[in-house]
Design a protein around this motif. Structure first.
Motif, PDB file in Angstrom:
ATOM      1  N   ASP B 356       0.844  -1.202   0.000  1.00 61.55           N
ATOM      2  CA  ASP B 356       0.000   0.000   0.000  1.00 61.55           C
ATOM      3  C   ASP B 356       0.879   1.252   0.000  1.00 61.55           C
ATOM      4  N   ASN B 357       0.232   2.350  -0.321  1.00 64.05           N
ATOM      5  CA  ASN B 357       0.881   3.658  -0.237  1.00 64.05           C
ATOM      6  C   ASN B 357       2.170   3.779  -1.040  1.00 64.05           C
ATOM      7  N   LEU B 358       2.157   3.236  -2.227  1.00 63.63           N
ATOM      8  CA  LEU B 358       3.329   3.402  -3.094  1.00 63.63           C
ATOM      9  C   LEU B 358       3.439   4.866  -3.483  1.00 63.63           C
ATOM     10  N   LYS B 359       4.679   5.348  -3.493  1.00 66.51           N
ATOM     11  CA  LYS B 359       4.873   6.765  -3.839  1.00 66.51           C
ATOM     12  C   LYS B 359       4.865   6.947  -5.347  1.00 66.51           C
ATOM     13  N   LYS B 360       4.332   8.097  -5.760  1.00 68.77           N
ATOM     14  CA  LYS B 360       4.270   8.402  -7.185  1.00 68.77           C
ATOM     15  C   LYS B 360       5.525   9.145  -7.627  1.00 68.77           C
ATOM     16  N   ILE B 361       6.004   8.791  -8.768  1.00 68.69           N
ATOM     17  CA  ILE B 361       7.235   9.420  -9.262  1.00 68.69           C
ATOM     18  C   ILE B 361       6.925  10.745  -9.959  1.00 68.69           C
ATOM     19  N   GLN B 362       7.842  11.686  -9.790  1.00 65.76           N
ATOM     20  CA  GLN B 362       7.745  12.975 -10.479  1.00 65.76           C
ATOM     21  C   GLN B 362       8.232  12.756 -11.911  1.00 65.76           C
ATOM     22  N   PRO B 363       7.366  12.936 -12.897  1.00 61.55           N
ATOM     23  CA  PRO B 363       7.849  12.676 -14.260  1.00 61.55           C
ATOM     24  C   PRO B 363       8.865  13.726 -14.729  1.00 61.55           C
ATOM     25  N   TYR B 364       9.635  13.371 -15.743  1.00 61.96           N
ATOM     26  CA  TYR B 364      10.584  14.325 -16.333  1.00 61.96           C
ATOM     27  C   TYR B 364       9.798  15.289 -17.203  1.00 61.96           C
ATOM     28  N   VAL B 365       9.692  16.548 -16.760  1.00 63.34           N
ATOM     29  CA  VAL B 365       9.039  17.539 -17.616  1.00 63.34           C
ATOM     30  C   VAL B 365      10.011  18.680 -17.847  1.00 63.34           C
ATOM     31  N   MET B 366      10.375  18.883 -19.089  1.00 68.38           N
ATOM     32  CA  MET B 366      11.291  19.966 -19.408  1.00 68.38           C
ATOM     33  C   MET B 366      10.531  21.293 -19.400  1.00 68.38           C
ATOM     34  N   PHE B 367      11.268  22.374 -19.170  1.00 66.06           N
ATOM     35  CA  PHE B 367      10.672  23.707 -19.103  1.00 66.06           C
ATOM     36  C   PHE B 367       9.768  23.989 -20.295  1.00 66.06           C
ATOM     37  N   LYS B 368      10.241  23.625 -21.492  1.00 70.96           N
ATOM     38  CA  LYS B 368       9.484  23.954 -22.710  1.00 70.96           C
ATOM     39  C   LYS B 368       8.110  23.269 -22.726  1.00 70.96           C
ATOM     40  N   ASN B 369       7.970  22.163 -21.989  1.00 73.53           N
ATOM     41  CA  ASN B 369       6.692  21.447 -21.972  1.00 73.53           C
ATOM     42  C   ASN B 369       5.815  21.786 -20.767  1.00 73.53           C
ATOM     43  N   MET B 370       6.287  22.689 -19.912  1.00 70.26           N
ATOM     44  CA  MET B 370       5.461  23.071 -18.764  1.00 70.26           C
ATOM     45  C   MET B 370       4.353  24.018 -19.246  1.00 70.26           C
ATOM     46  N   SER B 371       3.324  24.155 -18.414  1.00 68.37           N
ATOM     47  CA  SER B 371       2.269  25.108 -18.763  1.00 68.37           C
ATOM     48  C   SER B 371       2.821  26.526 -18.564  1.00 68.37           C
ATOM     49  N   LYS B 372       2.178  27.482 -19.195  1.00 68.31           N
ATOM     50  CA  LYS B 372       2.594  28.884 -19.087  1.00 68.31           C
ATOM     51  C   LYS B 372       2.725  29.294 -17.625  1.00 68.31           C
ATOM     52  N   ARG B 373       1.747  28.864 -16.840  1.00 72.10           N
ATOM     53  CA  ARG B 373       1.698  29.242 -15.444  1.00 72.10           C
ATOM     54  C   ARG B 373       2.864  28.609 -14.659  1.00 72.10           C
ATOM     55  N   GLN B 374       3.110  27.300 -14.929  1.00 69.70           N
ATOM     56  CA  GLN B 374       4.238  26.626 -14.278  1.00 69.70           C
ATOM     57  C   GLN B 374       5.560  27.306 -14.643  1.00 69.70           C
ATOM     58  N   GLN B 375       5.662  27.703 -15.917  1.00 69.70           N
ATOM     59  CA  GLN B 375       6.887  28.373 -16.364  1.00 69.70           C
ATOM     60  C   GLN B 375       7.108  29.656 -15.584  1.00 69.70           C
ATOM     61  N   LYS B 376       6.042  30.440 -15.441  1.00 67.08           N
ATOM     62  CA  LYS B 376       6.132  31.703 -14.711  1.00 67.08           C
ATOM     63  C   LYS B 376       6.562  31.466 -13.272  1.00 67.08           C
ATOM     64  N   GLU B 377       5.902  30.487 -12.645  1.00 65.59           N
ATOM     65  CA  GLU B 377       6.167  30.170 -11.240  1.00 65.59           C
ATOM     66  C   GLU B 377       7.622  29.767 -11.033  1.00 65.59           C
ATOM     67  N   ILE B 378       8.063  28.854 -11.885  1.00 62.44           N
ATOM     68  CA  ILE B 378       9.401  28.291 -11.673  1.00 62.44           C
ATOM     69  C   ILE B 378      10.482  29.344 -11.933  1.00 62.44           C
TER      70      ILE B 378
END
Lengths: 406, 469
Positions: B356-378
């Motif tokens: 139970d309770n397996l942890k979820k992995i953070q996928p590899y997302v490059m900056f160019k593929n982030m949403s506009k909002r995520q880009q601004k935030e980061i």
């Protein structure tokens, strides 16, 4: 963001185009992907730059610096470094930089992105893929900018200018450059570089010779090399082994057109087809420098870019005169390409830039329109590695102009 | 002294899938690899195709595991955030009988297959050779990045308690009662069972274990990589298969590039590209598509398949209890990997219930593929995402540094390339190579010249110029 002219690329072509566009009256944004202006000149620490433009001998960084201070002092030029152009679409330039993705709207765009080096992949180099196979430009960056030695026993494939320069540079830094292999029967490099970089250091240059295979698991351990036949196929009976830890590739340059919108390009140069105004088939899009055709002297890049910048600026300001009939310019006998690819019918002088197909001794270069000779130039000794300039009077031309060796 | 439930030797896609599965069951597991990253052998150099499963002979392990594996792929990729290109595949030919034979195999293997006539075929692939007039269409065939898939499996295993040791060459294995004692360059490991998924190194490990050695044949497969937008290949295109394999194929990668290959020639363990091989690919690819312009190639590579008889060998060792042997996992090994993992946990006698309770992995997302909002935030918190490193693939310094902070501590330029695509574009690292080297040196706090291209010994420079006296 809005401006009148966007210049893409902050090397010598981009800086000169921006300065000239600004001088002609336009507001300019100059976009450079690297941290500083100057482009590849910054890593060309050898001298020999500026002899024609400044009438003195400068190093690459010195040559770049002269324009950089002018650009930085010019209030009409906004410089964006660390900024990559990701898309150009109908006068809108998408950029990626410190604020993420943004857009610049302009009236005219000048492409001045230079060229990229042909890689091991482009020439389908056989063998393994260890560390130690580097293009001459990367080798130059590692040695001159980062201060790192790329290897101790070097083999250079291709006799392009940067390869020749690096042969000397690596020798001066204590490496042993064992050989330069050139698959063709002549060098694509400048004659002065062959003398000053190879002959002066006793580095052998082998023509009709190439690397058959690279050997090595983690680092390069050696190469099998030998001669090629007239179809560039390896002659197995000439196969020999040479121990080395580095292979430097100097096998040609390709105009960096990938970001350009769908533009008609020339098969020989790989650059865009432009008219006398350095204007492409899209009237708002201009090209200059190595993205148009690979130059051997940066001085010529500067002069060409000043022209392109001026015309782009005039276009943006709505002042570019509408022209009469366009006359195609074609490369005839013995000539591999001629720039511009067309001129406008009318009075005045036009300067052609061209390269020869093969070595030429004591021959005439002519520009003809039908039977009408528009200009003639005596070539004492010409080689494909050195660009020729040829100025003619275009009066009287009313149709296709052919430039050829008589 | 910690005794692990299981040690998996070999961090290719098969070892990674097994490691991942064992960890998900709540067992303690160590994955060992001698290289400085996972997926550096056959798993980094193959066609990257998740085969639908019409090709293997019905009743074989290859058929069973391929079909099951392909079924599991989409859900695992979704979980790991790994991109799948659901492009489908065509087997094209001029011999209707042979296509029919494959069609029947497909039906027997319970794979969705269709027979296409010339018209339909040429509508889908207009540039195809005109003499190819019949095809088998398998809509469930997909492409994947075989290394990102492997890396995802390994990293998900790590965040859920699995241990990974890289550069862990094994010098000796002994057994004390029921416990294996494995001497590695990274220290001693104790374990109750061992999985030999060492691929081309199978026999070397088998000898150390005292388990069954196998007659293994190595065959080299060479490929061309094509630049984006340079081929009109909407799906994977195979010629009719022969005894030597699936033949020279054309396939679109998940990143928009194209692979053309492979050859199949007996070889040693050296991944070299040969003139004979490349000439053969050029000739065979032109039979499929006459106007392929090989000047658009940006890279050539070769990979080694290990072949052990006609089928996969997946078995409990009879000689050494506690050992599971995997040999000859050639094509369709990638497609089968998730199903092979299921089979191996079965052979190990583990229950199939995941913890139970397996942890979820953070996928590899490059900056160019982030949403506009995520880009601004980061960008607000980390300006390095505004610094270009790779211009061809639009990768930023922030992307590279983020990869270096992942659970699997990689330190080579090629490892960065596999994860971000930096250096994979048309300039092949001409612009980004030294920038990537500097980012690795900075993040790992090592000297520039000690950064590796791939494995130990592949240091990027031999020293500083004008070293201070």
């Amino acid at each position: 963001m809005k401006t009148q002219v966007v210049v893409i690329g902050g090397g010598p072509a981009g800086m000169c185009a921006a300065l000239s566009a600004s001088k002609t009256g336009a507001k300019v944004v100059l976009v450079e992907r690297d941290e500083v202006l100057g482009g590849i000149l910054n890593q060309c620490i050898h001298n020999g730059f500026g002899l024609h433009y400044f009438h003195e001998e400068l190093t690459g960084p010195e040559f770049a610096h002269r324009f950089r201070i002018m650009v930085e002092a010019d209030k009409n030029i906004k410089v964006l470094t660390n900024t990559l152009v990701t898309k150009i679409e109908d006068k809108k330039v998408q950029i990626m930089g410190k604020n993420g993705f943004e857009e610049i709207e302009a009236q005219a765009v000048v492409l001045a992105m230079g060229c990229r080096e042909r890689t091991a992949g482009n020439i389908s180099l056989c063998g393994t893929r260890p560390m130690g196979i580097v293009t001459a430009g990367v080798a130059q960056k590692m040695v001159n900018i980062d201060g790192k030695m790329i290897g101790k026993d070097i083999v250079i494939l291709g006799s392009g200018d940067i390869g020749l320069i690096m042969a000397r540079r690596l020798t001066l830094e204590g490496a042993k450059v064992h050989a330069v292999f050139e698959i063709n029967s002549t060098s694509s490099g400048l004659r002065r570089n062959i003398m000053q970089c190879l002959e002066d250091f006793d580095i052998p240059l082998f023509f009709n010779t190439t690397i058959f295979e690279v050997v090595g698991k983690d680092r390069v351990e050696g190469v099998y090399y030998g001669q090629v036949d007239k179809n560039f196929q390896p002659i197995e009976s000439t196969r020999k082994f040479l121990k080395c830890d580095t292979v430097v590739l100097s096998v040609g340059l390709i105009p960096e057109m990938y970001i350009a919108p769908d533009t008609i390009t020339c098969k020989t140069t790989g650059g865009a087809i432009v008219n006398e105004f350095y204007q492409t088939d899209k009237p708002w899009l201009f090209c200059c420098g190595n993205i148009l055709h690979v130059h051997d002297l940066v001085d010529n890049v500067a002069l060409e870019a000043e022209q392109a910048g001026k015309f782009a600026s005039l276009y943006a300001l709505g002042k570019l005169p509408t022209q009469s009939k366009s006359l195609p310019v074609v490369a005839g006998e013995g000539v591999s390409y001629v720039l511009p690819y067309s001129v406008f019918e009318g009075q005045g002088k036009v300067e052609f830039k061209l390269r020869l197909k093969t070595k030429v001794v004591r021959k005439n270069l002519v520009a003809k329109c039908g039977a009408n000779i528009l200009g003639k130039k005596f070539v004492l000794a010409g080689v494909p590695g050195e660009m020729l300039k040829f100025e003619i009077e275009k009066n009287g031309a009313s149709d296709k102009i052919v430039v050829e060796i008589e | 002294m910690k005794i692990f439930d299981c040690v998996v030797i070999g961090g290719g896609v098969v070892g990674a899938a097994i490691f991942n599965k064992i960890v998900r069951l709540g067992k303690s597991c160590v994955l060992l690899d001698k290289a400085s990253d996972v997926a550096t052998g056959a798993s980094k150099a193959n066609s990257g195709i998740v085969h639908a499963g019409y090709d293997p002979k019905p009743g074989t392990l290859k058929a069973k595991l391929n079909v099951r594996g392909a079924k599991l792929f989409p859900q695992i990729c979704k979980r790991l955030g790994v991109k799948l290109n659901c492009c489908g595949a065509l087997v094209v030919g001029d011999d209707k009988e042979k296509i029919l034979e494959l069609y029947n195999r497909g039906l027997q293997n319970k794979v969705k297959v269709e027979i296409w006539d010339k018209k339909k075929l040429h509508e889908k692939v207009p540039k195809l050779n005109a003499n190819l007039n019949v095809a088998l269409w398998a809509e469930d065939s997909k492409t994947v990045s075989p290394y990102l898939f492997t890396i995802g499996l390994v990293e998900e295993g790590m965040i859920n308690g699995g241990k990974v040791l890289l550069e862990a060459d094994i010098s000796a294995i002994s057994k004390d009662g029921d416990v294996f004692k494995i001497e590695t360059q990274r220290g001693m490991i104790y374990s109750k069972s061992v999985v030999n998924s060492a691929g081309a190194g199978y026999n070397q490990i088998a000898r150390l274990l005292g388990s069954e050695t196998k007659k293994i044949q190595l065959r080299r497969g060479e490929y061309f990589v094509f630049d984006k937008n340079t081929l009109d290949v909407p799906c994977t295109i195979f010629p009719l298969p022969t005894d030597l394999g699936k033949g020279v194929l054309l396939t679109p990668t998940v990143d928009g590039n194209f692979l053309v290959g492979p050859t199949s020639a007996p070889s040693d363990d050296v991944t070299a590209v040969t003139k004979t091989g490349l000439d053969e690919i050029r000739q065979k690819a032109h039979l499929l598509m006459p106007d392929i312009d090989f000047r658009n190639t940006i890279r050539q590579f070769s990979g080694i398949r290990t072949i052990c008889g006609d089928d996969f060998v997946i078995e409990k060792s009879r000689k050494v209890p506690g050992v599971v042997n995997l040999a000859g996992i050639c094509s369709p090994g990638l497609s089968s990997a998730p199903a092979i993992a299921e089979m191996v946990i079965n052979l190990l006698g583990y229950s199939t219930k995941e913890k139970d309770n397996l942890k979820k992995i953070q996928p590899y997302v490059m900056f160019k593929n982030m949403s506009k909002r995520q880009q601004k935030e980061i960008l607000k918190t980390d300006p390095s995402f505004g610094q270009i490193v790779c211009k061809c693939e639009k990768i930023t310094k922030g992307d590279i540094l983020a990869v270096l902070k992942r659970p699997l501590k990689i330190k080579s330029v090629d490892a960065i390339k596999r994860r971000t695509n930096a250096g994979m574009g048309r300039c092949q690292g001409g612009f980004c190579f030294t920038k990537v080297v500097k980012a690795i040196a900075q993040e790992r706090k090592i000297e520039y010249k000690n950064v590796l291209k791939e494995n130990r010994g592949s240091f990027v420079a031999v020293g500083d110029i004008r070293e201070e006296e």
